[in-house]
Design an enzyme around this catalytic site. Structure first.
Site, PDB file in Angstrom:
ATOM      1  CG  HIS A 155      48.719  39.248  43.167  1.00  0.00           C
ATOM      2  ND1 HIS A 155      47.767  39.896  42.419  1.00  0.00           N
ATOM      3  CD2 HIS A 155      48.287  39.318  44.452  1.00  0.00           C
ATOM      4  CE1 HIS A 155      46.808  40.339  43.211  1.00  0.00           C
ATOM      5  NE2 HIS A 155      47.101  40.019  44.456  1.00  0.00           N
ATOM      6  CB  ILE A 190      55.013  37.256  28.310  1.00  0.00           C
ATOM      7  CG1 ILE A 190      55.672  36.238  27.376  1.00  0.00           C
ATOM      8  CG2 ILE A 190      55.341  38.698  27.900  1.00  0.00           C
ATOM      9  CD1 ILE A 190      57.196  36.232  27.416  1.00  0.00           C
ATOM     10  CG  MET A 191      56.265  38.831  34.352  1.00  0.00           C
ATOM     11  SD  MET A 191      55.176  37.748  35.272  1.00  0.00           S
ATOM     12  CE  MET A 191      56.177  36.272  35.376  1.00  0.00           C
ATOM     13  N   GLY A 192      52.372  40.487  32.652  1.00  0.00           N
ATOM     14  CA  GLY A 192      51.399  41.446  32.146  1.00  0.00           C
ATOM     15  C   GLY A 192      50.392  40.817  31.207  1.00  0.00           C
ATOM     16  CG  PHE A 193      50.626  39.290  27.944  1.00  0.00           C
ATOM     17  CD1 PHE A 193      51.827  39.971  28.076  1.00  0.00           C
ATOM     18  CD2 PHE A 193      49.757  39.646  26.925  1.00  0.00           C
ATOM     19  CE1 PHE A 193      52.166  40.986  27.194  1.00  0.00           C
ATOM     20  CE2 PHE A 193      50.082  40.665  26.023  1.00  0.00           C
ATOM     21  CZ  PHE A 193      51.290  41.330  26.172  1.00  0.00           C
ATOM     22  CG  HIS A 209      43.128  38.018  35.099  1.00  0.00           C
ATOM     23  ND1 HIS A 209      42.144  37.492  35.918  1.00  0.00           N
ATOM     24  CD2 HIS A 209      43.578  39.132  35.725  1.00  0.00           C
ATOM     25  CE1 HIS A 209      42.012  38.267  36.986  1.00  0.00           C
ATOM     26  NE2 HIS A 209      42.863  39.268  36.893  1.00  0.00           N
ATOM     27  NE  ARG A 248      41.625  44.976  36.181  1.00  0.00           N
ATOM     28  CZ  ARG A 248      42.252  44.238  37.087  1.00  0.00           C
ATOM     29  NH1 ARG A 248      42.335  44.651  38.346  1.00  0.00           N
ATOM     30  NH2 ARG A 248      42.815  43.100  36.747  1.00  0.00           N
ATOM     31  NE  ARG A 283      42.302  22.908  58.465  1.00  0.00           N
ATOM     32  CZ  ARG A 283      42.852  21.893  57.814  1.00  0.00           C
ATOM     33  NH1 ARG A 283      42.450  21.622  56.582  1.00  0.00           N
ATOM     34  NH2 ARG A 283      43.777  21.159  58.367  1.00  0.00           N
ATOM     35  CG  ASP A 312      49.814  44.058  36.798  1.00  0.00           C
ATOM     36  OD1 ASP A 312      49.594  42.919  37.222  1.00  0.00           O
ATOM     37  OD2 ASP A 312      49.586  45.094  37.456  1.00  0.00           O
ATOM     38  NE  ARG A 336      43.200  45.670  44.466  1.00  0.00           N
ATOM     39  CZ  ARG A 336      43.361  44.681  43.566  1.00  0.00           C
ATOM     40  NH1 ARG A 336      43.590  43.452  43.975  1.00  0.00           N
ATOM     41  NH2 ARG A 336      43.314  44.927  42.277  1.00  0.00           N
ATOM     42  CG  HIS A 339      40.227  42.521  40.174  1.00  0.00           C
ATOM     43  ND1 HIS A 339      40.645  41.397  39.529  1.00  0.00           N
ATOM     44  CD2 HIS A 339      39.481  43.196  39.274  1.00  0.00           C
ATOM     45  CE1 HIS A 339      40.185  41.384  38.293  1.00  0.00           C
ATOM     46  NE2 HIS A 339      39.475  42.451  38.112  1.00  0.00           N
TER      47      HIS A 339
HETATM   48  C1  SDX Z   1      47.019  40.572  38.775  1.00  0.00           C
HETATM   49  O1  SDX Z   1      43.423  37.721  40.472  1.00  0.00           O
HETATM   50  C2  SDX Z   1      43.397  38.960  40.197  1.00  0.00           C
HETATM   51  O2  SDX Z   1      42.341  39.578  40.052  1.00  0.00           O
HETATM   52  C3  SDX Z   1      44.751  39.648  40.069  1.00  0.00           C
HETATM   53  C4  SDX Z   1      44.715  41.076  39.577  1.00  0.00           C
HETATM   54  C5  SDX Z   1      44.093  42.006  40.594  1.00  0.00           C
HETATM   55  O3  SDX Z   1      43.594  43.075  40.180  1.00  0.00           O
HETATM   56  O4  SDX Z   1      44.195  41.706  41.801  1.00  0.00           O
HETATM   57  O5  SDX Z   1      43.992  41.153  38.366  1.00  0.00           O
HETATM   58  C6  SDX Z   1      46.131  41.600  39.359  1.00  0.00           C
HETATM   59  O6  SDX Z   1      47.699  39.899  39.507  1.00  0.00           O
HETATM   60  C7  SDX Z   1      47.000  40.339  37.290  1.00  0.00           C
HETATM   61  C8  SDX Z   1      47.928  39.180  36.868  1.00  0.00           C
HETATM   62  C9  SDX Z   1      49.366  39.679  36.865  1.00  0.00           C
HETATM   63  N1  SDX Z   1      50.275  38.517  36.654  1.00  0.00           N
HETATM   64  C10 SDX Z   1      50.934  38.384  35.497  1.00  0.00           C
HETATM   65  O7  SDX Z   1      50.827  39.118  34.526  1.00  0.00           O
HETATM   66  C11 SDX Z   1      51.895  37.207  35.492  1.00  0.00           C
HETATM   67  C12 SDX Z   1      51.804  36.457  34.163  1.00  0.00           C
HETATM   68  N2  SDX Z   1      50.533  35.792  34.133  1.00  0.00           N
HETATM   69  C13 SDX Z   1      50.453  34.438  34.468  1.00  0.00           C
HETATM   70  O8  SDX Z   1      51.444  33.858  35.196  1.00  0.00           O
HETATM   71  C14 SDX Z   1      49.060  33.849  34.563  1.00  0.00           C
HETATM   72  O9  SDX Z   1      48.352  34.300  33.493  1.00  0.00           O
HETATM   73  C15 SDX Z   1      48.289  34.112  35.844  1.00  0.00           C
HETATM   74  C16 SDX Z   1      49.084  33.729  37.037  1.00  0.00           C
HETATM   75  C17 SDX Z   1      47.896  35.533  35.927  1.00  0.00           C
HETATM   76  C18 SDX Z   1      47.032  33.245  35.786  1.00  0.00           C
HETATM   77  O10 SDX Z   1      47.476  31.977  35.732  1.00  0.00           O
HETATM   78  P1  SDX Z   1      46.519  30.690  35.794  1.00  0.00           P
HETATM   79  O11 SDX Z   1      45.079  31.047  35.786  1.00  0.00           O
HETATM   80  O12 SDX Z   1      47.022  29.833  36.896  1.00  0.00           O
HETATM   81  O13 SDX Z   1      46.791  30.054  34.381  1.00  0.00           O
HETATM   82  P2  SDX Z   1      47.942  29.025  34.112  1.00  0.00           P
HETATM   83  O14 SDX Z   1      49.193  29.461  34.789  1.00  0.00           O
HETATM   84  O15 SDX Z   1      47.409  27.666  34.399  1.00  0.00           O
HETATM   85  O16 SDX Z   1      48.201  29.188  32.518  1.00  0.00           O
HETATM   86  C19 SDX Z   1      47.327  28.535  31.591  1.00  0.00           C
HETATM   87  C20 SDX Z   1      48.167  28.374  30.330  1.00  0.00           C
HETATM   88  C21 SDX Z   1      49.520  27.729  30.618  1.00  0.00           C
HETATM   89  O17 SDX Z   1      49.895  27.070  29.418  1.00  0.00           O
HETATM   90  P3  SDX Z   1      50.229  25.463  29.526  1.00  0.00           P
HETATM   91  O18 SDX Z   1      51.351  25.356  30.533  1.00  0.00           O
HETATM   92  O19 SDX Z   1      48.925  24.836  30.019  1.00  0.00           O
HETATM   93  O20 SDX Z   1      50.609  25.100  28.134  1.00  0.00           O
HETATM   94  O21 SDX Z   1      48.487  29.665  29.787  1.00  0.00           O
HETATM   95  C22 SDX Z   1      49.897  29.863  29.821  1.00  0.00           C
HETATM   96  C23 SDX Z   1      50.461  28.874  30.807  1.00  0.00           C
HETATM   97  O22 SDX Z   1      51.805  28.524  30.453  1.00  0.00           O
HETATM   98  N3  SDX Z   1      50.142  31.232  30.318  1.00  0.00           N
HETATM   99  C24 SDX Z   1      51.138  32.009  29.931  1.00  0.00           C
HETATM  100  C25 SDX Z   1      50.966  33.193  30.629  1.00  0.00           C
HETATM  101  N4  SDX Z   1      49.870  33.110  31.413  1.00  0.00           N
HETATM  102  C26 SDX Z   1      49.371  31.865  31.209  1.00  0.00           C
HETATM  103  N5  SDX Z   1      52.170  31.802  29.067  1.00  0.00           N
HETATM  104  C27 SDX Z   1      53.036  32.827  28.903  1.00  0.00           C
HETATM  105  N6  SDX Z   1      52.919  34.022  29.546  1.00  0.00           N
HETATM  106  C28 SDX Z   1      51.910  34.232  30.403  1.00  0.00           C
HETATM  107  N7  SDX Z   1      51.803  35.396  31.033  1.00  0.00           N
END
Ligand code: SDX
Length: 367
Positions: free
Chosen positions: A213, A247-250, A252, A261, A347, A303, A328, A178
């Site tokens: 992640h 909420i995990m799994g949501f 990106h 995917r 760096r 996920d 991976r 990815h």
């Molecule tokens: C993978 O990078 C890749 O390609 C990874 C991956 C791969 O194949 O390698 O695709 C695999 O890691 C998928 C992601 C799995 N992780 C999760 O499901 C963990 C939950 N997701 C998040 O923590 C978040 O969405 C991330 C870490 C994945 C992305 O975060 P960003 O880009 O840093 O976005 P952010 O944290 O700045 O969120 C933006 C806004 C925020 O709201 P505000 O605080 O600005 O009001 O969206 C909200 C966040 O609070 N938000 C969520 C959320 N994800 C973002 N709110 C609730 N639940 C969530 N999951």
């Protein structure tokens, strides 16, 4: 200009995969990942990522045989795995096993990067399952059908159902690569110092372990299984959102209009739910998905539906993220090889926000 989390920063050129480019979609070396997940085996995709091209029949047969021959571990590594506690975190087991193998079979000494890539693709599953089976010198059965079949066969110690095997094979393809995700970037940073292959993979395993992640699929499962029905899921998730919980799994970093995917993984979860007569996991998952879109405008990532699909295939939750590693490793290996081919030390800089200059005060005068 500060880009926290390097968001939006283009940190390298790569010929391995495209992600999030609307016109191109998600492709591995030019092939659509959905086409690969529906038409190829994980071993064909592993070969494509590491060696650059899809194998022909003979090359695939030879690759499968090479992987089968590389699955057994050195006896010293079985002994190390037997010393690890039964309640260890399986990601720690893989990180330890990878480091130990790199110590027992160091890069160089006649082992080139492609040989190490094949060795890790073959041996990581053995490490995980040998430890899972109390350190028995487990070696996957001769595997005409590849890792998905031999993993489920070894895990359950009985012939797995074909639907679960096909789901796992597709999932291993979807998880394989990815672009510059956090764990791959960790591998490239380590590689850029001219460190060894195994150290780069250990860096990647450590990064993938985190719940933001790779660890998200396990956390998503632990969330979904808390709810006996969709209505209680609606109430529970709404409360979590009110408390501003993740909420995990949501969500990106790259995909803001949905992870390409996810639909395929959702359809596998649905097919396994239908086949098993499940009336809870999939309806609860769908209700959570609808609520997250309605309340937060967030889509599932790979996920989320991987969680229910793996559970319905009888895979223990703590092995979810390790399965991500077994897949991976192919993407990580491809990136390590690519980084070495066009290397420059990675760096970046930081914006200083610390104290203003101040005079040193010796300890005697500091009270
Ligand atoms: C993978 O990078 C890749 O390609 C990874 C991956 C791969 O194949 O390698 O695709 C695999 O890691 C998928 C992601 C799995 N992780 C999760 O499901 C963990 C939950 N997701 C998040 O923590 C978040 O969405 C991330 C870490 C994945 C992305 O975060 P960003 O880009 O840093 O976005 P952010 O944290 O700045 O969120 C933006 C806004 C925020 O709201 P505000 O605080 O600005 O009001 O969206 C909200 C966040 O609070 N938000 C969520 C959320 N994800 C973002 N709110 C609730 N639940 C969530 N999951």
């Amino acid at each position: 200009m500060l880009a926290t989390g390097l968001e939006g920063v283009v940190a390298a050129e790569t010929a391995i995969a495209t992600v999030g480019q609307e016109s191109l979609g998600l492709r591995y070396r030019g092939y659509s990942v959905v086409d690969l997940a529906e038409g190829a085996s994980f071993e064909e995709v592993a070969y494509l990522l590491v060696h650059g091209e899809l194998p022909g029949r003979q090359a695939l047969e030879a690759y499968r045989e090479r992987l089968a021959a590389l699955r057994p571990l050195p006896e010293a590594l079985y002994a190390i795995l037997r010393l690890l506690p039964a309640d260890a975190h399986p990601m720690d087991v893989l990180r330890t096993g990878c480091s130990a193998l790199g110590t027992l079979e160091p890069e160089g000494a006649g082992r080139d990067q492609y040989a190490i890539a094949d060795r890790l693709v073959a041996a990581l599953p053995t490490m995980l399952l040998a430890w899972h089976h109390a350190g028995r010198s487990w070696v996957p059965h001769a595997e005409p059908s590849g890792l998905a079949h031999s993993f489920l066969l070894a895990l359950h110690e009985r012939e797995p159902d074909p639907l679960s095997v096909r789901m796992l094979d597709a999932s291993l393809i979807l998880y394989a690569e990815h672009e510059l995700n956090a764990s791959t970037f960790a591998a490239r940073v380590t590689t850029s110092t001219l460190s060894d292959f195994y150290s780069a993979v250990c860096s990647a395993i450590g990064a993938l372990r985190g719940p933001l992640h790779g660890g998200a699929n396990e956390e998503a499962m632990r969330l979904i299984e808390r709810f006996p029905d969709p209505d209680s899921a609606e109430r529970g998730i709404s409360e979590m959102l009110r408390c501003r919980e993740r909420i995990m799994g949501f969500g990106h970093r790259i995909y803001k209009h949905g992870d390409p995917r996810s639909p395929l993984m959702k359809s596998w979860s649905h097919r396994l739910a239908e086949a098993s007569g499940d009336r809870v996991l999939f309806p609860v998952s769908e209700r959570i998905e609808a609520l997250m879109w309605r309340e937060k405008g967030l889509h599932t990532n790979l996920d989320f539906y991987s969680a229910s699909a793996y559970r319905l295939a009888g895979i223990p939750t703590p092995l979810f993220t390790p399965l991500f590693v077994l897949s991976r490793i192919t993407g990580w290996a491809a990136h390590i090889i690519e980084q070495r081919a066009h290397n420059r030390l990675i760096r970046p800089s930081a914006a200083y926000v610390g104290p203003e200059p101040r005079a040193f005060v010796p300890i005697e005068q500091r009270g």
